[in-house]
Enzyme design. Structure first.
Site, short mmCIF file in Angstrom:
data_model
loop_
_atom_site.label_atom_id
_atom_site.label_comp_id
_atom_site.label_asym_id
_atom_site.label_seq_id
_atom_site.Cartn_x
_atom_site.Cartn_y
_atom_site.Cartn_z
N HIS A 109 -79.76 19.53 -69.54
CA HIS A 109 -80.74 18.48 -69.26
C HIS A 109 -80.09 17.30 -68.57
CE1 HIS A 109 -83.64 20.72 -71.64
NE2 HIS A 109 -82.59 21.04 -72.37
N GLU A 155 -53.32 16.99 -65.09
CA GLU A 155 -52.00 16.36 -65.05
C GLU A 155 -50.93 17.41 -64.76
OE1 GLU A 155 -50.88 12.44 -67.34
OE2 GLU A 155 -50.19 14.13 -68.53
N LYS A 208 -48.33 3.26 -63.05
CA LYS A 208 -47.72 2.39 -64.07
C LYS A 208 -46.93 1.27 -63.40
CE LYS A 208 -47.11 5.69 -67.86
NZ LYS A 208 -46.16 6.52 -68.57
O1 LIG Z 1 -46.83 9.70 -75.57
P1 LIG Z 1 -46.53 8.68 -74.52
O2 LIG Z 1 -45.10 8.68 -74.11
O3 LIG Z 1 -47.00 7.31 -74.96
O4 LIG Z 1 -47.33 9.07 -73.23
C1 LIG Z 1 -48.72 9.16 -73.19
C2 LIG Z 1 -49.19 9.88 -71.97
O5 LIG Z 1 -48.73 9.22 -70.80
C3 LIG Z 1 -48.35 10.19 -69.83
O6 LIG Z 1 -46.98 10.22 -69.78
C4 LIG Z 1 -48.83 9.84 -68.48
O7 LIG Z 1 -50.21 9.70 -68.46
C5 LIG Z 1 -48.92 11.50 -70.36
O8 LIG Z 1 -48.28 12.59 -69.83
C6 LIG Z 1 -48.71 11.28 -71.81
O9 LIG Z 1 -49.43 12.21 -72.56
#
Ligand SMILES: O=P(O)(O)OC[C@H]1O[C@](O)(CO)[C@@H](O)[C@@H]1O
Length: 528
Positions: free
Chosen positions: A351, A322, A455
């Site tokens: 394995h 990330e 998202k």
């Molecule tokens: O803690 P939050 O804001 O729920 O985000 C969870 C995760 O989602 C992200 O923003 C995107 O995957 C990550 O960087 C983060 O750790």
């Protein structure tokens, strides 16, 4: 290279941190001195960037944020006295809260103490706590932790079923920096319903770990939850293990959080040294750059030879991928950067996929994690003079050697034992290596624009689902997918509509599909 030269190279490059008892061996990465010299200017810049970052520069320009996870383990480094004080006070609050929970001074309404924890969170709000729990939680912890780290209904059921008879003594941590991520929100709502189903007042069991004034924080405040712990905008999700996100669950399980912080601080001090050869994080970044030609051309396979470190590779997957997986560099050029990370543990993986590592496509470099202490008590002999731990150690060396002989490079990190200090140090080592590597390849390691795209697309699908249901509600006779798409004003989204309807039909959500399910054009859809 003959054995003598290799032994010399091993000694030349061996890094040892005396305080932590941690070794780093990069001798099996085949870079030469010319390569190291060629990277020196980039490293000079990387070290300078890191100094600025630690002083509070806006190291995450897109989000206009400071990057302060290093201050968490050395609050005196924070750029203002207020921050220094806040970090120290929060730590004391965490410890005080954990003690009250463990002693029963704070207890649930219908039991004299809490026995279990459900931790709800995803990504950085789950992976660190999961890794640390697996690595450090005692065999019989004061509170046993369970994780809901997805919006999978069956996964949620599994945890709630396991805890069905102990919900009345189960504390719930809802961890979300933004306080608006759908997965933890869904988990929280479902868990809340489960508490209501047993006539338990959720607020008396719930703790929020989130940014001040986030949606989650507002709910927790309005409902009078048991406690709220702040998460800071200058700590990224994937570097949040040493913030409230990681420390609250760890403290509740009886893990020595000050020792985690101490180990990380010692490693931070060591990785601040502006000299490649004497800085273990720089040695890692150098090795990664060498392996993948500065473009991530080789994957990082992480193999800890210790069961309790199983989740380290999963934790690193987010930290590295990330942070480094970016389309644009800091100047806006398209670069498609990143390093793919995977792995489980040795010798188990011997394995499974080590066959391919040894002989197949050479598109990786390995990181072997060695733990010197086998177990906390003497080992029985398996064969005369030989223990299980000797086998494990032998398998590690054997894999390292076999890989090298077939021109596969590897790094070996050695720690004396798995304990809070060394786990803190490992996390800090990789956080810094990622930061340095990001500077070498000129990217922002601290944002995640790509996640937003996914998202948004998911939210659009849920909106489409609503439109499709509305269309079906206004139509009396069955409709084809094409007709639904047209009436919903989404003809170009017909495939998504088919997938939505198939899911609703499979879950008896009031949608009936008539026709051949494998031939979408034959289907007629109605509400049943
Ligand atoms: O803690 P939050 O804001 O729920 O985000 C969870 C995760 O989602 C992200 O923003 C995107 O995957 C990550 O960087 C983060 O750790």
């Amino acid at each position: 290279m003959d054995a003598k030269a290799l032994w010399q190279r091993y000694q030349n490059w061996l890094y040892f941190h005396e305080g932590l008892g941690l070794y780093l061996d990069v001798s099996r990465m085949r870079f030469d001195d010319t390569f190291v010299d060629s990277l020196q200017p980039k490293f000079d810049q990387a070290f300078a960037d890191m100094v600025a970052l630690e002083k509070g520069a806006i190291a995450n320009p897109d989000e206009n944020r400071m990057v302060g996870h290093y201050w968490l383990r050395n609050p005196d480094l924070a750029p203002t006295p207020e921050l220094t004080q806040e970090i120290a006070q929060t730590l004391e609050q965490i410890e005080a809260f954990a003690e009250k929970i463990q002693t029963g001074a704070i207890h649930p309404p219908r039991a004299n103490r809490f026995t279990d924890i459900i931790s709800i969170g995803i990504g950085g709000s789950a992976l660190g706590p999961q890794f640390v729990a697996e690595a450090l939680s005692p065999d019989f912890p004061p509170l046993k932790i369970h994780f809901i780290d997805n919006t999978d209904p069956a996964g949620i059921d599994r945890i709630l079923t396991q805890l069905r008879n102990s919900l009345a003594s189960t504390l719930v941590l809802v961890i979300s920096k933004s306080g608006g991520t759908p997965e933890p929100r869904n988990g929280m709502i479902e868990v809340k319903k489960a508490y209501a189903g047993q006539n338990l007042e959720f607020s008396q069991y719930a703790v929020a770990i989130t940014s001040v004034d986030s949606n989650l924080d507002k709910i927790a405040k309005a409902e009078g939850w048991l406690a709220r712990f702040p998460m800071y905008d200058w700590v990224g999700g994937r570097t949040s293990e040493m913030s409230t996100v990681g420390l609250v669950p760890a403290a509740l399980q009886g893990i020595d959080i000050r020792a985690i912080l101490e180990g990380a601080k010692e490693m931070d001090d060591a990785t601040r040294v502006a000299d490649i050869k004497n800085n273990p994080a720089a040695l890692l970044a150098l090795s990664w750059y060498y392996a993948g030609n500065g473009k991530g051309e080789k994957d990082m396979v992480v193999l800890p030879y210790k069961d309790s470190l199983l989740l380290f590779s999963r934790y690193l997957q987010q930290l590295v991928m990330e942070s480094l997986g970016k389309e644009k560099d800091l100047d806006g050029n398209t670069v498609y950067q990143g390093i793919a990370v995977y792995g489980n543990k040795g010798s188990t993986d011997q394995h499974a996929y080590v066959q391919q590592l040894r002989e197949g496509v050479p598109n990786f470099f390995a990181t072997l994690i060695e733990v010197l202490e086998d177990r906390q008590s003497p080992s029985p002999e398996i064969d005369p003079g030989v223990t299980s731990g000797d086998y494990l150690s032998g398998f590690l060396q054997g894999t390292r050697q076999a890989l090298y002989e077939n021109h596969r490079d590897s790094i070996t990190v050695t720690i004396p034992q798995v304990n809070p200090r060394t786990v803190g140090a490992l996390i800090a080592l990789y956080e810094r290596a990622v930061g340095l590597y990001a500077s070498l390849v000129n990217i922002n390691a601290y944002h995640q624009p790509g996640v937003e795209a996914g998202k948004k697309a998911a939210a659009a699908i849920l909106d489409l689902q609503k439109s499709v249901i509305e269309v079906l509600q206004t139509e009396k006779s069955p409709l084809t997918l094409a007709e639904i798409a047209e009436k919903a004003g989404a003809t170009e989204k017909i495939e998504a509509i088919y997938i939505i309807l198939r899911h609703l039909y499979a879950n008896q959500r009031g949608v009936v599909l008539h026709g051949n399910l494998g031939q979408p054009s034959s289907l007629k859809v109605s509400l049943g």
